[in-house]
Design a protein around this motif. Structure first.
Motif, short mmCIF file in Angstrom:
data_model
loop_
_atom_site.label_atom_id
_atom_site.label_comp_id
_atom_site.label_asym_id
_atom_site.label_seq_id
_atom_site.Cartn_x
_atom_site.Cartn_y
_atom_site.Cartn_z
N GLY A 4 0.83 -1.21 0.00
CA GLY A 4 0.00 0.00 0.00
C GLY A 4 0.86 1.25 0.00
O GLY A 4 0.56 2.22 -0.69
N THR A 8 1.58 4.30 -4.19
CA THR A 8 1.49 5.66 -4.70
C THR A 8 2.73 5.99 -5.51
O THR A 8 2.67 6.71 -6.48
N SER A 12 2.82 8.25 -9.03
CA SER A 12 3.01 9.68 -9.04
C SER A 12 4.40 10.22 -9.34
O SER A 12 4.54 11.10 -10.15
N PRO A 13 5.48 9.73 -8.75
CA PRO A 13 6.70 10.52 -8.84
C PRO A 13 7.26 10.57 -10.25
O PRO A 13 7.12 9.64 -11.02
N ALA A 14 7.95 11.66 -10.54
CA ALA A 14 8.57 11.79 -11.84
C ALA A 14 9.82 10.93 -11.93
O ALA A 14 10.24 10.56 -13.00
N GLY A 15 10.45 10.64 -10.79
CA GLY A 15 11.56 9.69 -10.78
C GLY A 15 12.92 10.29 -11.12
O GLY A 15 13.85 9.57 -11.47
N VAL A 142 -5.47 1.62 9.50
CA VAL A 142 -5.31 1.72 10.96
C VAL A 142 -6.42 2.63 11.48
O VAL A 142 -6.58 3.75 11.00
N HIS A 198 0.58 18.65 -6.20
CA HIS A 198 1.88 18.73 -6.87
C HIS A 198 1.73 18.00 -8.19
O HIS A 198 1.10 16.94 -8.24
N ALA A 251 -6.51 7.73 -1.45
CA ALA A 251 -5.25 7.02 -1.76
C ALA A 251 -5.28 6.58 -3.21
O ALA A 251 -6.29 6.07 -3.70
N GLU A 289 0.71 15.67 -2.09
CA GLU A 289 2.05 15.44 -1.54
C GLU A 289 2.20 16.28 -0.27
O GLU A 289 1.60 17.36 -0.14
N SER A 316 8.08 15.99 -2.08
CA SER A 316 8.27 15.59 -3.48
C SER A 316 9.64 14.98 -3.75
O SER A 316 10.13 15.03 -4.87
N GLY A 318 10.30 11.77 -2.26
CA GLY A 318 10.04 10.58 -1.46
C GLY A 318 10.91 9.42 -1.85
O GLY A 318 11.19 8.53 -1.06
N LYS A 319 11.34 9.41 -3.07
CA LYS A 319 12.08 8.26 -3.54
C LYS A 319 13.47 8.67 -3.96
O LYS A 319 14.42 7.91 -3.85
N ARG A 320 13.55 9.94 -4.36
CA ARG A 320 14.78 10.40 -4.95
C ARG A 320 15.97 10.15 -4.03
O ARG A 320 17.04 9.80 -4.45
C1 LIG Z 1 3.31 14.82 -9.21
C2 LIG Z 1 4.33 14.28 -8.30
C3 LIG Z 1 5.63 14.13 -8.73
C4 LIG Z 1 6.60 13.62 -7.88
N1 LIG Z 1 7.87 13.46 -8.35
C5 LIG Z 1 8.81 12.90 -7.56
C6 LIG Z 1 10.13 12.64 -8.04
O1 LIG Z 1 10.46 12.95 -9.16
N2 LIG Z 1 10.99 12.07 -7.20
C7 LIG Z 1 10.66 11.72 -5.93
O2 LIG Z 1 11.48 11.19 -5.21
N3 LIG Z 1 9.43 11.95 -5.43
C8 LIG Z 1 8.50 12.53 -6.22
N4 LIG Z 1 7.23 12.75 -5.74
C9 LIG Z 1 6.97 12.48 -4.32
C10 LIG Z 1 6.69 11.03 -3.98
O3 LIG Z 1 5.71 10.52 -4.82
C11 LIG Z 1 6.18 10.97 -2.54
O4 LIG Z 1 7.07 11.66 -1.69
C12 LIG Z 1 6.09 9.55 -2.06
O5 LIG Z 1 5.19 8.86 -2.85
C13 LIG Z 1 5.57 9.56 -0.63
O6 LIG Z 1 5.55 8.24 -0.19
P1 LIG Z 1 4.88 7.84 1.18
O7 LIG Z 1 4.98 6.38 1.28
O8 LIG Z 1 5.42 8.68 2.28
O9 LIG Z 1 3.38 8.32 1.08
P2 LIG Z 1 2.23 7.76 0.12
O10 LIG Z 1 2.81 7.19 -1.11
O11 LIG Z 1 1.23 8.85 -0.01
O12 LIG Z 1 1.63 6.56 0.93
C14 LIG Z 1 0.86 6.75 2.10
C15 LIG Z 1 0.02 5.53 2.27
O13 LIG Z 1 -0.57 5.55 3.57
C16 LIG Z 1 -1.85 4.97 3.45
N5 LIG Z 1 -2.68 5.35 4.63
C17 LIG Z 1 -3.23 6.56 4.92
N6 LIG Z 1 -3.91 6.49 6.08
C18 LIG Z 1 -3.76 5.24 6.54
C19 LIG Z 1 -4.24 4.55 7.69
N7 LIG Z 1 -4.98 5.15 8.62
N8 LIG Z 1 -3.92 3.25 7.83
C20 LIG Z 1 -3.13 2.61 6.92
N9 LIG Z 1 -2.66 3.22 5.80
C21 LIG Z 1 -2.97 4.50 5.62
C22 LIG Z 1 -2.37 5.51 2.15
O14 LIG Z 1 -3.42 4.71 1.67
C23 LIG Z 1 -1.13 5.44 1.28
O15 LIG Z 1 -1.04 4.22 0.60
C24 LIG Z 1 6.25 13.27 -6.55
C25 LIG Z 1 4.94 13.43 -6.10
C26 LIG Z 1 3.97 13.93 -6.96
C27 LIG Z 1 2.56 14.09 -6.46
#
Ligand SMILES: Cc1cc2nc3c(=O)[nH]c(=O)nc-3n(C[C@H](O)[C@H](O)[C@H](O)COP(=O)(O)OP(=O)(O)OC[C@H]3O[C@@H](n4cnc5c(N)ncnc54)[C@H](O)[C@@H]3O)c2cc1C
Length: 817
Positions: A4, A8, A12-15, A142, A198, A251, A289, A316, A318-320
């Motif tokens: 899960g 995302t 989403s990310p551009a990578g 959760v 974003h 999500a 984001e 933004s 998150g993976k970089r």
């Molecule tokens: C347009 C765009 C471009 C981007 N480009 C880049 C890039 O080029 N390089 C890069 O590194 N990053 C990039 N990013 C950022 C990157 O996508 C995010 O930083 C990263 O996906 C965040 O990951 P995460 O796991 O913290 O959060 P998320 O991927 O948002 O995951 C959070 C998860 O928590 C779950 N959740 C929420 N509440 C609960 C709960 N109560 N119980 C259980 N689960 C729950 C959600 O369902 C979701 O699956 C970009 C983002 C966007 C929007």
């Protein structure tokens, strides 16, 4: 591994992966990320992560921008990141579709590239599964977190309630992205982030774009990423859309793109690659984001509840930088010390608790950090958002006298004094976004803008005057933003013995200026003295600690955590807001303070490194004889209500001796000249006292156990393989940190902190060096080399010092001039 979380990432990310950033820690993390996706994961799994090594190109439209890139190029050499400064025509040869009419130059990094989020995640999941990780339940929201208070009064995670039942666990990691605030609330934990839209768009096919490097046009705040035979275009707009009502059911969802907001990126992109004007848009990606006040992630244990960790707020990226939920969790759970950024970024330690639920502050600062994400990072820049949140008792008094404040940890602290008069910071105007009235040209903003340079700043001579007045007469520094704590209780001495590497059993009245709090053998620096049963705080027994305000919360969290883990019967009390602190330093400090303080200040009666409770201008104060600038001087710790009275009495007595107000810019210069270490720059969690030249702060000669003792002893036995070294250059060249250090023709490290020393009239720089052959770095090794410091691609001959170049015999602090 929860699919899960990574889901995302797949959409989403551009990578984009750029290896060069104006931070050594990030450069190291990014290089590590690149190695993992391009080399380690494929080797371990036999799978391709989707990594494409198409290179990266940074665009400069002016000299300052190219200067910044040249700084990055020099830093890159330390970490083996190859980069080249290209002229506009060389850039055109590399990227024929680019408009170079307004180009000043570019920086080309051939081994940058593009990650495939889906490929990276599935390969990671495969690697984790092969090593024994199991996905137990997918799609499992959760719904509650049970927190229990233990016998010691400490809140701890007990269990997690989910749609599939309750799971008993002492540890939860909040990786819920923009939903992290809501999840935090379930445990009573504040998560200081905001959600924003974003976006990027993907173009139709572009003839001739194949294999082109990714482009980052910072001045246009836009990036162009290669996507097969098309481009994706995104950026950081000045008016990002806040996602006010974070929906639980979103999500994997995407928003409709707001073209009014996004159009600025299209204009920037068309200017850079004109063929885009005639190219259609195939798809748009606009997702939620999370963003934080300083554009850095929130990672580590939350201050409110033990066992509740944060892994969110990725801004933004998150993976970089390997900050995707799976990977960074692995890093800090298994090797919490491996990357200083991770330790420094702990949410409990980075933001003061009064800021983590201050919505105005979080929103303003997150907006400014987002909008300025592609701005040049100048050494003396300050935020304009979220200012005037924490003011010390001398604030108004100093403001009237022209104080130009710096923001640290919510505090306004004196930076320097403007002879032209007051320079208040106005309320944040969001740079005119969202239809707000933009402030016109106002003093603070103008003074800040004047300093946007990598040359000596225009206020260099004012700082010089503050420094030299301190060296030749005396100066008053308001250091009230310091954290001031009392460690009290029946086991305070036992706890202090364990917590602090320095010997705390010295006679009452002694001040330890370098009492390291040890953590894996590294430390934090502060003043520590035994508190007596008297004012300013009427406590029975214990220790008084004063710690730089920017790391006060970090220290507070560290100490309370250790007290809890060790179950010491004592408490840490915070009196930071109740006490002010002014430091009067210089050869004439004694003659002036003798008129104000009711105690004998002679060397015999009040020697260096001692403290007393006394009165000043009729007010009770704690006077400490010590210095952070290398002069004879006293610090006065004064109850808040009396600060102005004491300040005025000192200034009045000092007037005929030429006293001056001075700020932290002067402290930075004076302290580096004397060789005093700054936490965060000279000393970080990845450095040890031995490497930093602070072995004398460790009570190794005693048999008293202390936290980190084994690590220090083990390192002592094994030898020191990196060492902090002081350099000076003959040529008066501005340096600010990140410059590469060359020894006998090889890069051996980089500069952590640099400044100009006005008394010795030289540039001074401190950096850790290694032996390229892998051997220990002894003092002989340091002395035997021939050194150069590389700044923006140009090298300057440098001299290495094994002792401070200013007053190496420490005479001045002891009152011998
Ligand atoms: C347009 C765009 C471009 C981007 N480009 C880049 C890039 O080029 N390089 C890069 O590194 N990053 C990039 N990013 C950022 C990157 O996508 C995010 O930083 C990263 O996906 C965040 O990951 P995460 O796991 O913290 O959060 P998320 O991927 O948002 O995951 C959070 C998860 O928590 C779950 N959740 C929420 N509440 C609960 C709960 N109560 N119980 C259980 N689960 C729950 C959600 O369902 C979701 O699956 C970009 C983002 C966007 C929007």
């Amino acid at each position: 591994t929860r699919r899960g979380d990574s889901g995302t990432l797949c959409v989403s990310p551009a990578g984009l992966l750029w290896q060069l950033r104006p931070s050594d820690v990030e450069v190291e993390l990014l290089a590590h990320t690149r190695d993992v996706v391009s080399r380690d994961l494929p080797a371990e799994t036999g799978l391709h992560t989707g990594w494409v090594e198409n290179g990266g190109l940074f665009i400069a439209s002016n000299k300052q921008r190219l200067d910044e890139y040249k700084r990055l190029m020099s830093l890159g050499k330390v970490y083996g990141v190859e980069s080249h400064v290209l002229t506009p025509s060389q850039t055109k040869d590399l990227y024929p579709l680019m408009n170079i009419d307004d180009l000043y130059g570019t920086l080309y990094v051939p081994k940058d590239g593009t990650m495939d989020p889906a490929g990276t995640c599935s390969t990671l999941a495969r690697a984790a599964t092969a090593r024994g990780a199991t996905v137990i339940i997918e799609n499992c929201p959760v719904t509650g977190i049970q927190v229990r208070t233990d016998d010691f009064g400490v809140k701890r995670v007990h269990a997690v309630e989910t749609a599939h039942g309750t799971i008993q666990t002492p540890c939860v990691v909040n990786c819920a992205g923009v939903w992290a605030r809501a999840l935090g609330r379930l445990a009573g934990v504040r998560v200081p982030l905001v959600a924003m839209h974003h976006a990027y768009v993907v173009t139709e096919r572009i003839e001739g774009i194949q294999n082109m490097p990714n482009v980052r046009d910072h001045d246009a705040s836009v990036y162009l990423r290669l996507q097969g035979d098309a481009l994706s275009v995104g950026g950081y707009e000045s008016n990002p859309i806040f996602w006010e009502e974070v929906s639980e059911k979103f999500a994997f969802g995407l928003f409709d793109l707001d073209w009014d907001v996004f159009m600025q990126h299209i204009e920037g992109a068309v200017n850079r690659v004109p063929v885009l004007e005639k190219t259609g848009i195939k798809s748009t990606v606009c997702g939620p984001e999370s963003f934080t006040a300083d554009h850095k992630p929130l990672m580590g244990e939350a201050p409110e509840v033990r066992g509740f960790f944060l892994g969110c707020g990725f801004n933004s990226a998150g993976k970089r930088e390997l900050r995707g939920s799976c990977i960074h969790t692995w890093i800090w759970m298994r090797r919490p010390w491996a990357h200083p950024d991770i330790a420094i970024s702990l949410p409990s330690r980075r933001f003061h608790h009064s800021l983590t639920d201050n919505n105005r502050w979080i929103r303003e600062r997150s907006h400014e950090s987002y909008a300025k994400n592609y701005s040049v990072v100048f050494p003396h820049d300050e935020p304009l958002a979220g200012r005037n949140v924490r003011k010390d008792p001398l604030h108004e008094e100093l403001l009237r006298q022209g104080c130009v404040f710096q923001e640290r940890h919510g505090w306004e602290r004196p930076g320097w004094f403007n002879p032209g008069g007051a320079a208040p910071v106005l309320d944040y105007d969001y740079y005119g976004a969202y239809g707000r009235q933009r402030h016109g040209d106002y003093t603070y903003n103008r003074l800040l803008g004047d300093e946007y340079t990598f040359d000596f700043p225009p206020h260099h001579d004012i700082i010089k005057k503050e420094c030299l007045t301190c060296r030749n007469a005396l100066a008053l520094f308001d250091m009230s933003y310091f954290g001031k704590f009392y460690l009290v209780g029946p086991e305070a001495t036992k706890a202090a013995d364990w917590l602090f590497s320095a010997d705390v059993s010295k006679a009452p009245g002694t001040v330890l200026t370098q009492g390291c709090v040890s953590w894996r053998g590294s430390g934090l620096l502060f003043r520590l003295c035994r508190a007596e049963p008297a004012q300013p705080s009427p406590l029975r027994d214990g220790y008084y600690l004063a710690i730089g305000g920017a790391v006060a919360q970090h220290n507070w969290s560290h100490i309370t955590t250790v007290l809890q883990d060790m179950k010491f019967q004592c408490k840490l009390l915070d009196c930071s807001e109740e006490l002010g602190m002014m430091s009067i330093q210089g050869p004439l400090s004694r003659v002036v303070l003798q008129e104000v303080l009711d105690t004998d200040l002679s060397n015999e009666a009040f020697p260096f490194s001692t403290h007393k409770i006394t009165t000043a201008a009729g007010c009770q104060v704690r006077a400490m004889r010590l210095s952070f600038v290398g002069e004879m001087g006293w610090e006065l710790h004064v109850p808040r209500a009396d600060c102005v009275k004491v300040y005025r009495a000192v200034m009045e007595a000092g007037a005929q001796h030429g006293i001056t107000n001075a700020g932290y810019r002067a402290i930075d210069s004076l302290s580096i000249e004397k060789g005093y270490r700054h936490w965060h720059a000279d000393l970080r969690p990845d450095d040890t006292p031995l490497e930093a030249g602070l072995a004398f702060t460790c009570k190794l000669k005693s048999s008293i156990p202390f936290l980190g003792r084994e690590a220090v002893e083990a390192q002592k036995a094994k030898g020191i393989f990196r060492r902090l070294v002081c350099f000076t250059t003959e040529e008066k060249v501005p340096m600010f940190g990140l410059e590469a250090v060359w020894r006998d023709g090889k890069v051996v490290g980089h500069i952590r902190r640099a400044d100009f020393g006005f008394a010795i009239d030289k540039t001074i720089a401190y950096g850790y060096i290694r032996d390229p052959a892998g051997g220990p770095v002894s003092l002989d090794f340091v002395k035997s080399g021939s050194y150069e410091l590389e700044r923006m691609g140009v090298t300057f001959p440098a001299r290495a010092h094994t002792k401070s170049p200013f007053d190496p015999d420490n005479k001045r602090v002891k009152g011998f001039y």
